[in-house]
Design an enzyme around this catalytic site. Structure first.
Site, short mmCIF file in Angstrom:
data_model
loop_
_atom_site.label_atom_id
_atom_site.label_comp_id
_atom_site.label_asym_id
_atom_site.label_seq_id
_atom_site.Cartn_x
_atom_site.Cartn_y
_atom_site.Cartn_z
N PRO A 10 0.79 -1.23 0.00
CA PRO A 10 0.00 0.00 0.00
C PRO A 10 0.83 1.28 0.00
CG PRO A 10 -0.14 -1.13 2.12
CD PRO A 10 0.51 -2.08 1.16
N ASN A 11 0.33 2.21 -0.75
CA ASN A 11 0.86 3.58 -0.87
C ASN A 11 2.12 3.68 -1.71
OD1 ASN A 11 -1.18 4.84 0.83
ND2 ASN A 11 -0.24 3.71 2.50
N ARG A 18 4.79 11.00 -2.49
CA ARG A 18 4.46 11.11 -1.06
C ARG A 18 5.73 11.19 -0.22
NH1 ARG A 18 3.58 5.80 2.67
NH2 ARG A 18 4.94 4.45 1.50
N TYR A 23 10.90 8.92 1.42
CA TYR A 23 10.91 7.84 0.43
C TYR A 23 11.63 8.21 -0.87
CZ TYR A 23 7.51 5.80 3.61
OH TYR A 23 6.90 5.29 4.73
N ASN A 73 8.19 -5.37 -0.84
CA ASN A 73 8.04 -4.28 0.12
C ASN A 73 6.55 -4.26 0.49
OD1 ASN A 73 7.74 -1.98 1.61
ND2 ASN A 73 8.97 -0.68 0.26
N ALA A 76 2.97 -0.80 4.88
CA ALA A 76 2.51 -0.87 6.27
C ALA A 76 2.04 -2.27 6.68
CB ALA A 76 1.40 0.15 6.50
N GLU A 97 12.90 -9.06 1.86
CA GLU A 97 12.01 -7.98 2.35
C GLU A 97 12.74 -6.64 2.19
OE1 GLU A 97 11.05 -8.66 6.45
OE2 GLU A 97 10.29 -6.62 6.75
N HIS A 99 12.64 -2.36 2.62
CA HIS A 99 12.07 -1.09 3.08
C HIS A 99 12.95 0.02 2.55
CE1 HIS A 99 9.45 -3.42 5.50
NE2 HIS A 99 10.48 -4.06 6.01
N ARG A 106 12.66 5.08 12.76
CA ARG A 106 11.36 5.75 12.73
C ARG A 106 10.51 5.35 13.94
NH1 ARG A 106 8.97 5.17 6.88
NH2 ARG A 106 7.60 6.80 7.71
#
Ligand code: DHK
Length: 142
Positions: A10-11, A18, A23, A73, A76, A97, A99, A106
């Protein structure tokens, strides 16, 4: 032809637009282009993005019969989805995986990953270069 499934959650369709301070300004198209350029001769890439957990799970199921490895990735869903973990546990090939940001720098809710319980490698904080490293790793472990 061995095919890597490059899955984004998502996103990540908004990558480049964004929160570029977190990012970066590169887009998902840039990610796909760089990953394709890193493929050895004779390899293919299936690049997919969804904002829907069930869609990502369906693609992981599809990968069981079609993918030489998964570079994912989960966005969330990393921090929330037992269902994505279960789907990855039903997949037998290498899972990396990714990120883009360093999630450990964070908010604390980003420090836990369900997906890491299955992933063979975890890359965080390298920006979109992390995807390329993930693709290279899948190719070299075959
Ligand atoms: C992307 C997201 O969308 C967040 O929900 C994760 C991850 C971090 C990334 O750094 O690529 O917490």
């Amino acid at each position: 032809m061995p095919t890597i499934y490059l899955l984004n959650g998502p996103n990540l369709n908004l990558l480049g637009k964004r929160q570029p301070e977190i990012y970066g300004s590169e887009t998902l198209e840039d990610v796909e282009r760089l990953c394709r350029a890193a493929l050895p001769e004779g390899w293919d890439l299936r690049a997919l993005q969804s904002n829907w957990e069930g869609q990502l799970i369906d693609w992981i199921h599809e990968a069981r019969d079609h993918a030489a490895g998964i570079v994912i990735n989960p966005g969330a869903f990393t921090h929330t989805s037992v269902a994505i973990l279960d789907a990855l546990n039903a997949y037998e090939g290498p899972v990396i995986e990714i990120h883009i940001s360093n999630v450990h720098k964070r908010e604390s809710f980003r420090h836990h990953s369900y997906v890491s319980l299955r992933a063979d490698g975890v890359i965080a904080g390298l920006g979109i270069e992390g995807y390329v490293a993930g693709v290279r790793r899948v190719c070299s472990t075959r």
